[in-house]
Design an enzyme around this catalytic site. Structure first.
Site, PDB file in Angstrom:
ATOM      1  N   TYR A  77       0.828  -1.223   0.000  1.00 32.56           N
ATOM      2  CA  TYR A  77       0.000   0.000   0.000  1.00 32.56           C
ATOM      3  C   TYR A  77       0.855   1.263   0.000  1.00 32.56           C
ATOM      4  CZ  TYR A  77      -4.178  -2.801   0.467  1.00 32.56           C
ATOM      5  OH  TYR A  77      -5.179  -3.704   0.223  1.00 32.56           O
ATOM      6  N   HIS A  88      -7.002 -11.288  -7.913  1.00 31.20           N
ATOM      7  CA  HIS A  88      -7.178 -10.236  -6.904  1.00 31.20           C
ATOM      8  C   HIS A  88      -8.629  -9.749  -6.768  1.00 31.20           C
ATOM      9  CE1 HIS A  88      -6.030  -7.216  -4.089  1.00 31.20           C
ATOM     10  NE2 HIS A  88      -6.589  -6.271  -4.825  1.00 31.20           N
ATOM     11  N   HIS A 106     -16.115  -2.300  -4.095  1.00 28.89           N
ATOM     12  CA  HIS A 106     -15.575  -2.899  -5.329  1.00 28.89           C
ATOM     13  C   HIS A 106     -16.627  -3.778  -6.012  1.00 28.89           C
ATOM     14  CE1 HIS A 106     -11.797  -1.290  -4.073  1.00 28.89           C
ATOM     15  NE2 HIS A 106     -11.713  -2.068  -3.029  1.00 28.89           N
TER      16      HIS A 106
HETATM   17 FE   LIG Z   1      -7.138  -4.334  -4.085  1.00 29.80          FE
END
Ligand SMILES: [Fe+2]
Length: 462
Positions: A197, A316, A326
Site C-alpha cells: 500500500y 485479486h 468494489h
Molecule cells: Fe485491491
C-alpha cells in the site's frame, strides 16, 4: 369477481412466501462484532521495520518458488549501501553451506526515490522435502535463514497452504501475520495481491515498499510466498512521470512465470505437492486474444489431475462479492473466464481486494447469451467455491457494509481481519479454515471440508 380477488390474494401470498424464502435462502452473515475504527500504518521507527545491524547488511529477504514443481527457490534481498554480493551460500547442514549460486542485481528509480540494490538468486536442483539453510551478505553482515522444499509432486501428497490478502503494514497487518505464523503447519503462503500500500502515500513513497519488505521478512524469508498482483501493485502515475505499470513490484518480487510458458510475471502457474496453482492477473489484459487469455487456454488442458488433483486459482478482484465495496469490479473477468473454471473443474478460487471475508457455495453463472435471460448464479457441482480473503488488515480499513439480503450463493460472510489455511489431506479431501484475528490460534471462525472436484465431487459447500 370474487374468484379473481381470491386468485389475486393467493398470488400475492405466493409472492410474499417466495420472497421470504429467497431472503432466508442466503447463507450466514456473521453476527460477530469487532472494532470498525480505521487502522493506521505502523510508524517508521516500529521494531518490525528495524534495519538489520552491520554495514550493508541484507534486508527484506524473501523467497518464492523458483520453478514449475518446487525443486527451485528464488531468494531475493536488498543491500542498502553498495551492491555487495549477489551470491547465496546454501546447504543441508547449517554449519556447512557447501553450495553457492550467483544471482542478479537490479535497482530502479521511482519519481524522487531510488531503490537499494535488489538481488535475486535462483537455487535450483534442490532435493524435495528437504530442509535447506542459506546465507546472504558478507562477513559480519551475513545473515542466515532456512526453508523447506515441498514434497515431490504427487496425487496424494498432503500439503498445507496459508492464505493472506491485502496485508499492508498497519498494526492489524502485524496481528494477521503473527496469527498466521502461530499456525505453523503451512508450508507456503498464497498471497492474493495488494502488498505494501505504498501508493497510498504522497508520490507513492517507495520507502513504504522497503518497510513492507522488512516487516514481512520474518515469514517471507522462510516460507515461499506465491505472489498475485493487485491494484496496489500497478503504481501507474503518469503525473509523476511514472508510466511503467508494476515497476516496484516487478523489480522486487520475481515469479517463476517462464517455467509455465507465460510471457509476463503477473500470470503463471506452479505445481506444489498435490496442487496445481494458477495465478491470474486482474490488472493485466485478459480479453480474447490477449497474452493472458491465450496462456490460460493453453494452460488449463495441461493440468493433470492424476498428478495434481487439486486445482486452485488465485486472482485479486473477486468475481463473487456481496459487499458494497468494489462491487462488480471483477465482473468482466468473470464473464471472460468463469466457464473455464467450470469446464476444468477448478476446486477453489481465492481472491482479495474486498477487505473482508466471504465464502460462496458452488455456483456458476455461465448460461447467459444476451437474449435468454439466464443471468443468475445457479448451484453447480462442477463449479469452484469462491473465497474472498482480502482481510489482511491494511490502512484502508474493513469493508463492513454488505448488500442485503445476503445473496443465496453466499455461504458465509464476515467483516473481520484474518487469514485462512487450506490443508490438503489426500486426493479427495482438504480441510479449509478461516481464522479471524481476535480469536486464539485453535479457533476457526469458518470451516469447510472440500471434496475434490475431479475425484470426489460431492455436494460439499452446502
Ligand atoms: Fe485491491
Amino acid at each position: 369477481m370474487a374468484g379473481l380477488l381470491l386468485n389475486q390474494k393467493v398470488f400475492v401470498s405466493l409472492v410474499l412466501l417466495v420472497g421470504l424464502f429467497l431472503r432466508c435462502n442466503g447463507g450466514v452473515t456473521s453476527s460477530y462484532r469487532r472494532k470498525l475504527a480505521g487502522t493506521v500504518d505502523m510508524p517508521l521507527d516500529a521494531d518490525v521495520f528495524r534495519v538489520p545491524p552491520g554495514y550493508n547488511a541484507p534486508q527484506q529477504v524473501h523467497i518464492t518458488q523458483g520453478d514449475l514443481t518446487g525443486s527451485a527457490v528464488i531468494v531475493s534481498w536488498v543491500t542498502p549501501d553498495e551492491p555487495g554480493s549477489s551470491k547465496v551460500h546454501y546447504g543441508k547442514d547449517e554449519n556447512k553451506l557447501d553450495h553457492t549460486a550467483k544471482g542478479i542485481l537490479t535497482k530502479y528509480s521511482y519519481y524522487n526515490y531510488t531503490s537499494g540494490y535488489i538481488h535475486h538468486c535462483l537455487l535450483k536442483d534442490l532435493e524435495y522435502d528437504t530442509l535447506y539453510y542459506y546465507e546472504v551478505g558478507k562477513k559480519e553482515s551475513a545473515r542466515q535463514f532456512w526453508f523447506k522444499t515441498p514434497p515431490k509432486v504427487g496425487p496424494d501428497v498432503p500439503y498445507t497452504f496459508g492464505l493472506i490478502g491485502d496485508l499492508g503494514q498497519t498494526f492489524d497487518s502485524n496481528i494477521t501475520l503473527s496469527h498466521f505464523e502461530s499456525n505453523p503447519t503451512a508450508g507456503a503462503l498464497l498471497f492474493v495481491g495488494d502488498l505494501s500500500y505504498a501508493d497510498n502515500y504522497p508520490f507513492h513513497d517507495n520507502v513504504r515498499w522497503d518497510t513492507w519488505g522488512r516487516f514481512t521478512e520474518r515469514t517471507a524469508a522462510y516460507k515461499p510466498f506465491i505472489w498475485t498482483t493487485g491494484n496496489h501493485e500497478i503504481d501507474f502515475a503518469p503525473e509523476l512521470g511514472e508510466k511503467e505499470p508494476f515497476k516496484p513490484f516487478t523489480h522486487r518480487y520475481p515469479t517463476p512465470y517462464l517455467d509455465s510458458g507465460s510471457t509476463a510475471p503477473f500470470w503463471y502457474s506452479i505445481k506444489r505437492a498435490s496442487a496445481h496453482i494458477i495465478v491470474l492477473a486482474s490488472y493485466s489484459a485478459y480479453g480474447k486474444y490477449t497474452p493472458q487469455y491465450n496462456w490460460l487456454l493453453e494452460e488449463l488442458p495441461k493440468v493433470n489431475r492424476s498428478e495434481t488433483p487439486w486445482l486452485i486459482v488465485l486472482l485479486h478482484s473477486p468475481w463473487y462479492n456481496s459487499y458494497n465495496y468494489h462491487y462488480m469490479e471483477g465482473e468482466t473477468m468473470r464473464v471472460q473466464f468463469e466457464y473455464l473454471m467450470v469446464q476444468y473443474k477448478v476446486d477453489v478460487v481465492f481472491a482479495g481486494h474486498v477487505h473482508a471475508y466471504e465464502r460462496t457455495h458452488r455456483i456458476s453463472n455461465i448460461a447467459y447469451n444476451i437474449t435468454n435471460g439466464q443471468c443468475s448464479p445457479v448451484p453447480d457441482k462442477n463449479a469452484p467455491v469462491y473465497i474472498t480473503i482480502g482481510d489482511g488488515g491494511n490502512i484502508e480499513g474493513l469493508a463492513s457494509n454488505m448488500t442485503e439480503p445476503q445473496p443465496s450463493y453466499s455461504a458465509f460472510r464476515e467483516a473481520s481481519f484474518g487469514h485462512a489455511i487450506f490443508d490438503i489431506k489426500n486426493r479427495t479431501h482438504a480441510y479449509y479454515t478461516w481464522h479471524r484475528n481476535q480469536d486464539g490460534n485453535a479457533v476457526s471462525a469458518d470451516t469447510m471440508w472440500f471434496t475434490n472436484r475431479y475425484y470426489y465431487p460431492t455436494n460439499d459447500s452446502t
